[in-house]
Design a protein around this motif. Structure first.
Motif, short mmCIF file in Angstrom:
data_model
loop_
_atom_site.label_atom_id
_atom_site.label_comp_id
_atom_site.label_asym_id
_atom_site.label_seq_id
_atom_site.Cartn_x
_atom_site.Cartn_y
_atom_site.Cartn_z
N GLU A 1 0.81 -1.21 0.00
CA GLU A 1 0.00 0.00 0.00
C GLU A 1 0.85 1.27 0.00
O GLU A 1 0.34 2.35 -0.29
CB GLU A 1 -0.92 0.00 1.22
CG GLU A 1 -1.95 -1.12 1.20
CD GLU A 1 -2.80 -1.15 2.45
OE1 GLU A 1 -2.50 -0.36 3.38
OE2 GLU A 1 -3.76 -1.93 2.51
N GLY A 2 2.09 1.16 0.36
CA GLY A 2 2.96 2.33 0.43
C GLY A 2 4.37 1.94 0.81
O GLY A 2 4.79 0.81 0.59
N ARG A 3 5.11 2.87 1.41
CA ARG A 3 6.51 2.64 1.74
C ARG A 3 6.74 2.48 3.25
O ARG A 3 7.88 2.47 3.71
CB ARG A 3 7.35 3.82 1.25
CG ARG A 3 7.21 4.10 -0.24
CD ARG A 3 7.83 5.44 -0.62
NE ARG A 3 9.27 5.46 -0.38
CZ ARG A 3 10.20 5.28 -1.32
NH1 ARG A 3 9.84 5.08 -2.57
NH2 ARG A 3 11.48 5.31 -1.03
N ASP A 4 5.67 2.34 4.01
CA ASP A 4 5.78 2.31 5.46
C ASP A 4 6.04 0.88 5.94
O ASP A 4 5.24 0.26 6.64
CB ASP A 4 4.50 2.86 6.09
CG ASP A 4 4.65 3.08 7.58
OD1 ASP A 4 5.79 3.14 8.06
OD2 ASP A 4 3.61 3.16 8.27
N TYR A 5 7.21 0.33 5.60
CA TYR A 5 7.56 -1.03 5.97
C TYR A 5 8.10 -1.08 7.40
O TYR A 5 8.68 -0.11 7.89
CB TYR A 5 8.61 -1.60 5.02
CG TYR A 5 8.13 -1.69 3.58
CD1 TYR A 5 7.22 -2.66 3.20
CD2 TYR A 5 8.60 -0.80 2.62
CE1 TYR A 5 6.78 -2.75 1.88
CE2 TYR A 5 8.17 -0.88 1.30
CZ TYR A 5 7.26 -1.86 0.94
OH TYR A 5 6.83 -1.94 -0.36
N ILE A 6 7.92 -2.23 8.04
CA ILE A 6 8.33 -2.41 9.43
C ILE A 6 9.49 -3.38 9.50
O ILE A 6 9.46 -4.46 8.89
CB ILE A 6 7.16 -2.93 10.28
CG1 ILE A 6 6.03 -1.90 10.31
CG2 ILE A 6 7.61 -3.26 11.70
CD1 ILE A 6 4.77 -2.40 11.01
N THR A 7 10.53 -3.00 10.25
CA THR A 7 11.64 -3.90 10.54
C THR A 7 12.07 -3.67 11.98
O THR A 7 11.91 -2.57 12.52
CB THR A 7 12.83 -3.67 9.58
OG1 THR A 7 13.82 -4.67 9.81
CG2 THR A 7 13.45 -2.30 9.79
N GLN A 8 12.60 -4.70 12.61
CA GLN A 8 13.09 -4.55 13.98
C GLN A 8 14.42 -3.81 13.99
O GLN A 8 14.66 -2.96 14.85
CB GLN A 8 13.28 -5.93 14.62
CG GLN A 8 11.97 -6.66 14.85
CD GLN A 8 12.20 -8.12 15.14
OE1 GLN A 8 13.22 -8.69 14.75
NE2 GLN A 8 11.27 -8.74 15.83
N SER A 9 15.29 -4.16 13.05
CA SER A 9 16.63 -3.57 13.00
C SER A 9 17.24 -3.94 11.66
O SER A 9 16.56 -4.50 10.78
CB SER A 9 17.50 -4.10 14.15
OG SER A 9 17.81 -5.48 13.94
N LEU A 10 18.51 -3.65 11.51
CA LEU A 10 19.24 -4.02 10.29
C LEU A 10 20.11 -5.25 10.51
O LEU A 10 20.90 -5.61 9.64
CB LEU A 10 20.12 -2.85 9.84
CG LEU A 10 19.37 -1.56 9.48
CD1 LEU A 10 20.36 -0.46 9.09
CD2 LEU A 10 18.37 -1.80 8.34
N GLN A 11 19.97 -5.90 11.67
CA GLN A 11 20.81 -7.05 11.97
C GLN A 11 20.25 -8.32 11.35
O GLN A 11 19.04 -8.55 11.32
CB GLN A 11 20.94 -7.24 13.48
CG GLN A 11 21.94 -8.33 13.87
CD GLN A 11 22.26 -8.32 15.34
OE1 GLN A 11 21.74 -7.51 16.10
NE2 GLN A 11 23.12 -9.22 15.77
N ARG A 12 21.14 -9.16 10.89
CA ARG A 12 20.78 -10.42 10.25
C ARG A 12 20.06 -11.34 11.24
O ARG A 12 20.20 -11.21 12.45
CB ARG A 12 22.05 -11.10 9.74
CG ARG A 12 21.82 -12.34 8.88
CD ARG A 12 23.09 -12.70 8.18
NE ARG A 12 23.01 -13.97 7.48
CZ ARG A 12 23.89 -14.36 6.58
NH1 ARG A 12 24.90 -13.57 6.28
NH2 ARG A 12 23.77 -15.52 5.98
N ASP A 13 19.27 -12.27 10.71
CA ASP A 13 18.54 -13.27 11.49
C ASP A 13 17.43 -12.64 12.32
O ASP A 13 17.32 -12.86 13.53
CB ASP A 13 19.48 -14.09 12.38
CG ASP A 13 20.38 -15.01 11.58
OD1 ASP A 13 20.00 -15.37 10.45
OD2 ASP A 13 21.47 -15.36 12.07
#
Length: 732
Positions: free
Chosen positions: A90-102
């Motif tokens: 729907e847009g660019r508002d993606y969710i991530t916890q962090s940039l760390q692998r796994d």
């Protein structure tokens, strides 16, 4: 009892097992042109690749097609499998916890790819990536029957990049074929993919999966057909040396424990289907620490294995018996021992080898041999720890497995009692998994051998579960002789005959905010055969949960227990407490509430209070978790558990606290800093673990780790250390 076991075994063995049917397939085209991983599909190679589309919705309902389209394309050459993913949103508002692998999978945007390279519906490789280009990999074992079959501590080399556009993201992935195991000349793999789209609050998968099944279940997969057969995998020899400098002090004993360690692991591929792992002087130091646990039971708690050497194909070794009651092999036993004061200490591993994988289409083998060091000061023998396991596939997804374990002490005659010179265990398991995963089960028989003790010593069990969309039911029967022993296993208690059963009902509203209501009735009854079948434990739980479409969860539970103490026991855990007497019985009831918020939010939490009787007193307990994201680089969390145990005089009451704040900072995709503080007055310990990690090359790291531990009551230091550790993955 023998008739009861025979009847249940017959039910398990004679279930009609249907052949696995794949409803979808696509062709993976061969290419000779290079692919640049940049999130831009401008190579002409991708134009000829077939598209994998038409994802099915898994959540909030499993009866419609996905609202947000997902498209996957694949190509391969002699060395690499290339994957392109285009996920609309729907847009660019993606969710991530962090940039760390796994990363953890729940509550964030991501897509995962599952590859069953031996087409057996039992084991698979998972590779995942999110719109920020953060990657993870995992091993799926035992057909993906429960969450414990999902192992994220596995590491392997591969590459991936993502790019975010206005209403979609593109990920490009390159996985070396050497990162898989498969048969030479293979023409197809089973495949599935699932995606979490948090903006649309939608989970979807290429092959439709019913919501009563886990989304990574290997029962539901299609086929990816290779344009030409796969050749022999030219897997390089991998050498993984390490150097670890430690400056440490034990303040309790006023001892300097400075050390300098050098060692290495090696990974050798034998054909396309077998791994040989070697280790010399491995370093299982405090780079990563275990989470503290408040334990108010009479029994030991099992903690997960984190050591890379034991992870690959771990299900071959660790899935025998019952994981809760009678697991004959628990890898964390190796490298751990008791000193003369009965304290748990590290017992250095000198070296070892581990062979695991496929011998042919249906037969897997696992062989492990590890030697530990003698420690005469603590009266710890040098032990040779060996296990061999075989697993033969039967029907569509079931298997028959057998094992032999031998723990043999070497050169310890001066201080080791004769009955501890060796411990041997052998057994056979039948693991049932129907084609559609609606029937699962296990039947096993294990026997242990100790010096001058070979009669009886049996561990027997039968488990079966029927799982449908609206109803699930299971029965679990376990019998463990008093003298059954597995030094390399996890056996919570012996001399038991236990019957457990449960019934779960699900209601799926067609309208409203609730995704489903789920109610469960669960009970266990335990007898002690060695005490004339003493009725020793009874536990019945009733719980109901409302799962909201907005990902909140509301729970309510009632618990009724009966415990007959055959040994004295102090629930408060205090050193000077008067224990509840042996040969005494207790009835106690309790209730609990729980609420979990929407994990998609920047701030999320879970809180679960409970209150009720506890032995001859009362217990108030509050468990909570709070999490706050400064996306995408900072995550702050707090886990808190409080237990108030109130027992009548002269028995002890207690206020038990476990407080665990943590901060994770990812400066980039290769530099991470995490700090975990753990306060437990039950363990009389305040621990601090702060770790800076630089992943300067694939699977190659530089760690700087600070550990500090204090007594809670006096706030005096217990131990302190600083580690500087270097590891490098070298392909030869």
């Amino acid at each position: 009892m023998a008739k009861y076991f025979a009847t249940l075994l017959a039910i398990v063995f004679f279930q009609i097992i249907n052949a696995q049917v794949s409803s979808k397939s696509f062709v993976v085209k061969h290419t000779n042109k290079p692919i640049v991983l940049d999130g831009v599909l401008d190579e002409t190679n991708w134009e000829k690749a077939q598209s994998v589309t038409n994802f099915h919705q898994y959540f909030p309902v499993d009866t419609v097609m996905a609202v947000q389209p997902t498209e996957i394309k694949m190509l391969y050459d002699e060395t690499t499998l290339y994957v392109a993913v285009k996920g609309y949103s729907e847009g660019r508002d993606y969710i991530t916890q962090s940039l760390q692998r796994d990363f953890r999978g729940g509550g964030i945007d991501q897509i995962s790819l599952l590859f069953d390279t031996f087409n057996d519906g039992t084991n698979a490789f998972l590779f995942g990536i999110n719109p920020f280009g953060v990657r993870r990999e995992a091993l799926i074992s035992n057909g993906g029957l429960d969450r414990g079959d999902f192992t994220t501590s596995w590491d392997v080399k591969w590459k991936g990049e993502s790019k975010i556009y206005d209403n979609y993201f593109i990920s490009e992935i390159a996985i070396p074929l050497t990162s898989f195991k498969f048969r030479e000349g293979e023409t197809k793999w089973r495949f599935n993919s699932y995606r979490l789209d948090m903006q649309a609050n939608e989970r979807s998968s290429w092959i439709r999966i019913p919501q009563n099944q886990l989304i990574f279940s290997l029962a539901y997969m299609g086929d990816m057909v290779f344009e030409k057969p796969l050749g022999k995998s030219r897997t390089p020899l991998a050498i993984i040396p390490y150097v670890n400098g430690i400056v440490a002090k034990n303040h309790e004993e006023n001892q300097q424990l400075n050390n300098f360690k050098v060692g290495a692991d090696a990974k050798v591929a034998i054909g396309n289907s077998l791994n040989l792992d070697l280790t010399v002087n491995p370093d299982f130091s405090t780079v990563e620490v275990d989470n503290f646990i408040t334990n108010l039971t009479r029994f030991e708690v099992a903690l997960p294995e984190r050591r890379q050497f034991f992870v690959d194909n771990n299900d071959l070794f660790g899935s025998f018996g019952g994981t809760r009651d009678a697991n004959p092999f628990f890898s964390r036993r190796i490298g751990i021992a008791k000193d003369t004061a009965d304290n748990t200490i590290e017992n250095r591993i000198l070296g070892g080898l581990r062979l695991s994988g496929k011998l042919n289409k249906n037969l897997r083998i696992g062989f492990l041999n590890i030697q530990t060091e003698e420690d005469k000061d603590n009266e710890i023998a040098s032990n040779n720890n060996m296990m061999i396991a075989l697993q033969q596939k039967v029907f569509s997804r079931s298997n028959i497995s057998a094992f032999f374990i031998n723990r043999q002490a070497i050169g310890a005659e001066d201080f080791l009692p004769e009955d501890e010179i060796y411990n041997r265990v052998m057994g056979i398991d039948y693991n049932l998994a129907s084609a559609d995963n609606s029937w699962n089960g296990k039947a096993y028989a294990h026997k242990s051998f100790q010096p001058n003790d070979s009669e009886g010593n049996l561990s027997l069990g039968v488990f079966a579960i029927k799982n449908t969309k609206y109803l699930s039911a299971f029965v679990d029967v376990v019998s463990i002789d008093d003298d059954f022993s597995s030094d390399l296993g996890f056996i919570r208690r012996t001399d038991i005959f236990k019957v457990a059963n449960g019934l779960t009902g699900r209601f799926w509203p067609k309208k409203g905010k609730i995704n489903r209501f789920e109610s469960q009735l669960f009970q266990t009854i335990t007898w002690r055969p060695g005490l004339d079948f003493l009725y020793s434990d009874y536990n019945i739980n009733f719980g109901t949960t409302a799962f909201f479409k907005t990902l909140e969860r509301l729970e309510f539970g009632l618990n009724k227990r009966y415990v007959y103490l055959t040994d004295s026991f102090d629930p408060s855990g205090k050193d000077d407490a008067l224990e509840l007497p042996a040969n005494s019985a207790y009835h106690f009831n309790s209730f609990s509430l729980g609420f979990s918020s929407d994990e998609r939010r920047v701030f999320s939490y879970r809180i679960q209070p409970s209150y009720g009787e506890f032995f001859n007193g009362n217990r108030l307990s509050v468990e909570s978790r709070f999490n706050f994201r400064f996306q995408p680089k900072v995550e702050v969390g707090l886990n808190l558990q409080y237990d108030n145990i109130s027992l009548p005089q002269p028995y002890s009451s207690a206020d038990i606290w476990l407080i665990s704040p943590r901060v994770n900072i990812t400066f980039s995709k290769s530099v991470f800093w995490s700090t975990l503080v753990q306060y437990s007055n039950q363990r009389d310990n305040l621990g601090i673990n702060s770790r800076l990690q630089w992943r300067f090359a694939p699977l190659s790291d530089l760690f700087l780790v600070y550990n500090d531990n204090y007594f809670v009551e006096s706030f005096m230091p217990r131990s302190r250390s600083i580690n500087l550790k270097f590891t490098y993955w070298l392909n030869i």
